[in-house]
Design a protein around this motif. Structure first.
Motif, short mmCIF file in Angstrom:
data_model
loop_
_atom_site.label_atom_id
_atom_site.label_comp_id
_atom_site.label_asym_id
_atom_site.label_seq_id
_atom_site.Cartn_x
_atom_site.Cartn_y
_atom_site.Cartn_z
N ALA A 69 37.74 50.44 32.45
CA ALA A 69 39.13 49.97 32.56
C ALA A 69 40.12 51.00 32.02
O ALA A 69 41.28 51.06 32.44
N GLN A 70 39.64 51.83 31.07
CA GLN A 70 40.48 52.89 30.50
C GLN A 70 40.46 54.16 31.34
O GLN A 70 40.99 55.19 30.93
N THR B 218 26.06 47.68 35.92
CA THR B 218 27.46 47.53 35.49
C THR B 218 28.35 48.60 36.10
O THR B 218 29.51 48.34 36.46
N GLU C 137 27.36 46.55 27.26
CA GLU C 137 27.86 46.29 28.61
C GLU C 137 29.36 46.02 28.58
O GLU C 137 30.12 46.54 29.41
N SER C 138 29.80 45.24 27.60
CA SER C 138 31.23 44.97 27.45
C SER C 138 32.00 46.25 27.14
O SER C 138 33.11 46.47 27.64
N GLU C 139 31.38 47.11 26.33
CA GLU C 139 32.02 48.37 25.96
C GLU C 139 32.16 49.28 27.18
O GLU C 139 33.20 49.95 27.35
N LYS D 6 38.00 56.07 31.99
CA LYS D 6 37.13 57.12 31.47
C LYS D 6 36.17 57.57 32.58
O LYS D 6 35.76 56.78 33.44
N VAL E 293 32.37 48.29 30.33
CA VAL E 293 33.42 47.71 31.17
C VAL E 293 34.80 48.10 30.65
O VAL E 293 35.70 48.45 31.42
N SER E 294 34.96 48.09 29.33
CA SER E 294 36.24 48.47 28.73
C SER E 294 36.55 49.95 28.98
O SER E 294 37.70 50.31 29.27
N LEU E 295 35.54 50.80 28.89
CA LEU E 295 35.74 52.24 29.12
C LEU E 295 36.13 52.51 30.57
O LEU E 295 36.96 53.38 30.86
#
Length: 567
Positions: free
Chosen positions: A486-487, A448, A478-480, A489, A482-484
């Motif tokens: 995008a932020q 990922t 995995e979704s979390e 991080k 991807v979100s991080l």
């Protein structure tokens, strides 16, 4: 055929109608049909009953209102219209006289309902002849306790153990105390009230189900002097037997293994490993495995007489297949690790071929091969197979005799193993079939993030912000991630959060064994520096790490192979 699910079902009654009864305990591959009509959090056994109605065409079924799950199952099955005869038997949760009279009325109503449905006449003599006198064995045995087990799981247990097994769960422990003078007198009496009452008393006098209000008598099952070990089964979303397990564990003096299933056959391989490892623990370190000492042919015996021969251990795992070759002096002469692919047999042969080439020896120089790992049953070239739990204990003791707690993070599971001073398994725990915290989990997270396993193992060491990964589910994590990303991080911070989440899961499993130094980490994850550091912080202990960590299982198998040659 009339199916039933509870020991308190009056199945002898149906013999009076000339009908046969069978326990409904099939373990389906999945709940694809039941999930269409039932809530996702319904007990796995309840789902299996619904699945049997929809998939296998069960037409006649008697349920007992022993719990909310069975009441819900009754409503769902009734709504499908698939069952021709469906009856819910009202069961009291006491065995006092007033409850016996109430239960007698329930039995009478069931009889009338079946008479009306079938049009058959009840034969009292056939009913009485259906009772069987209980025979008790005084031989040592392993007891299966807890909630019901499927035929698949019971067969796995019996095939793994070399001693008598008694299934004492739910329906398998059925033994109505109704063959005495009272029942005979009731048969000769006018009317049927006395007959139903005697029958009800006998059914309620059985070893109580844990759902009954007074269950103190159940301690006779696990305090039996002939009992040599207990396999305690629970089902997800069923708390009752989880409570009893806690009490049994406190009071019992023999080895005990707890296994929890969702009542599907999807985790059959992992269940087999747990049961076989438990069997090896009971059988003792001097006699593990299922094949015993292999019969060496004349050619092998002649090779051993030269004093220059070799043995091999093959660990067939979900992600890698490892081979270790030892000489007669217990020295590692070669080892190979290759990705598992093309089937366990193909990977095993390829890995062994490479190890032989590395050692510059011929296949015929190998006098004994022991296999381990999830693919061990599919490798025909082995002389014996031993579970990876017992093999990791053996290999870890060889590498460091001071080790008492082994943490093996493999491709698809996590194991915490407690060993004694001789390297024998004292106790062990495994995670369920979820991939969270395993090597597979880290592979997916690396993919990922667009990193290699080598990169993800060290990048988290340079973290700055303490990010918490809230979900250990591989898909949600995995979704979390991807979100991080995008932020914006930092990748090292994200990896540090992943390392901590894995360490939290592993340390929680290990803590259930109780702390005992020295700790050793085995498996491919032992190369991940970030997880090592996070796990040491969670445990508050240093981990022993060695170069042979990933081949520990294959090493243990090779050591057992050497012992089976008489060394």
């Amino acid at each position: 055929m009339i199916y039933y699910v509870c020991k308190y079902t009056p199945i002898e009654l149906f013999a009076g109608f000339g009908e046969e009864c069978q326990v409904l305990e099939s373990m389906p591959e999945n709940f694809d049909l039941s999930d269409q009509v039932a809530h996702g959090n319904l007990c796995g056994f309840g789902k299996s009953v619904i699945q049997a109605i929809l998939q296998d065409g069960v037409k006649e079924l008697v349920l007992v209102n022993c719990c909310d799950c069975m009441r819900r199952v009754y409503d769902i099955v009734k709504s499908t219209g698939k069952c021709e005869f469906l009856y819910m038997l009202d069961l009291p949760h006491e065995d006092r006289e007033c409850e016996a009279r109430r239960f007698a009325g329930s039995i009478a109503r069931l009889k009338k309902a079946y008479e009306s449905y079938s049009g058959k006449t009840f034969d009292r003599k056939a009913f009485f002849q259906a009772f069987r006198k209980k025979t008790e064995s005084k031989d040592p045995y392993i007891g299966i306790l807890g909630v019901r087990v499927s035929d698949v799981l019971e067969r796995t247990i019996r095939d793994s153990l070399r001693m008598e097994v008694q299934n004492l769960t739910c329906v398998s422990g059925r033994n109505p105390e109704t063959t005495g003078k009272e029942l005979k007198a009731a048969l000769e009496a006018e009317g049927e009230d006395a007959l139903y009452l005697a029958y009800a008393r006998g059914l309620l006098a059985q070893m109580p189900c844990f759902r009954m209000n007074h269950t103190g008598q159940r301690n006779k099952m696990y305090l039996d002097p002939n009992l040599r070990g207990v396999i305690y089964h629970t089902i997800k979303f069923c708390d009752y037997y989880g409570f009893e397990y806690a009490a049994v564990k406190r009071e019992i003096s023999v080895p005990i293994l707890k296994i929890e299933t969702d009542f599907t056959s999807q985790s059959a391989g992992q269940l087999s490993t747990r049961v076989e490892a438990f069997a090896e623990t009971i059988q003792g370190p001097e006699n593990p495995g299922r094949g015993g000492t292999p019969v060496l042919n004349e050619e092998r015996r002649e090779r051993m007489k030269t004093g220059n021969y070799y043995v091999a251990g093959i660990d067939s795992g979900s992600t890698s297949t490892d081979v270790v070759i030892l000489n007669q002096d217990r020295e590692i002469v070669s080892s190979r690790i290759i990705p598992t692919g093309g089937g366990a047999m193909v990977s095993a042969e390829k890995s062994l071929e490479l190890a032989l080439e590395q050692a510059n020896i011929a296949r015929e120089d190998i006098v004994c091969i022991v296999t381990t790992g999830y693919g061990r049953a599919y490798i025909n070239s082995g002389d014996d197979s031993i579970t990876e739990i017992t093999c990791h204990a053996k290999g870890a003791h060889y590498l460091n005799p001071n080790v008492r707690t082994i943490i093996d993070i493999g491709g698809q599971d996590i194991k915490a193993i407690r060993v004694d001073g001789e390297g024998a398994v004292k106790n062990f725990l495994m995670n369920d079939k979820c991939a969270a915290g395993t090597g597979r989990f880290m592979e997916m997270m690396a993919r990922t993030l667009g990193l290699t396993l080598e990169e993800i193992s060290v990048k988290g060491l340079d973290w700055k912000e303490n990010i918490v990964i809230s979900s250990m589910c591989t898909v949600f994590a995995e979704s979390e991630v991807v979100s991080l990303v995008a932020q914006n991080k930092s990748v090292p911070d994200i990896i540090h959060g992943l390392d901590n989440s894995v360490a939290a899961k592993v340390s929680a499993l290990t803590a259930r064994l109780g702390k005992e130094q020295e700790y050793m980490l085995t498996g491919g994850v032992a190369r991940n520096q970030g997880i090592i550091r996070a796990l040491e912080e969670k445990l508050g202990e240093k981990l022993y790490i060695c170069e042979e960590a990933q081949i520990c299982g294959a090493l243990g198998a090779a050591l057992f192979a050497l012992e089976k040659c008489g060394e």
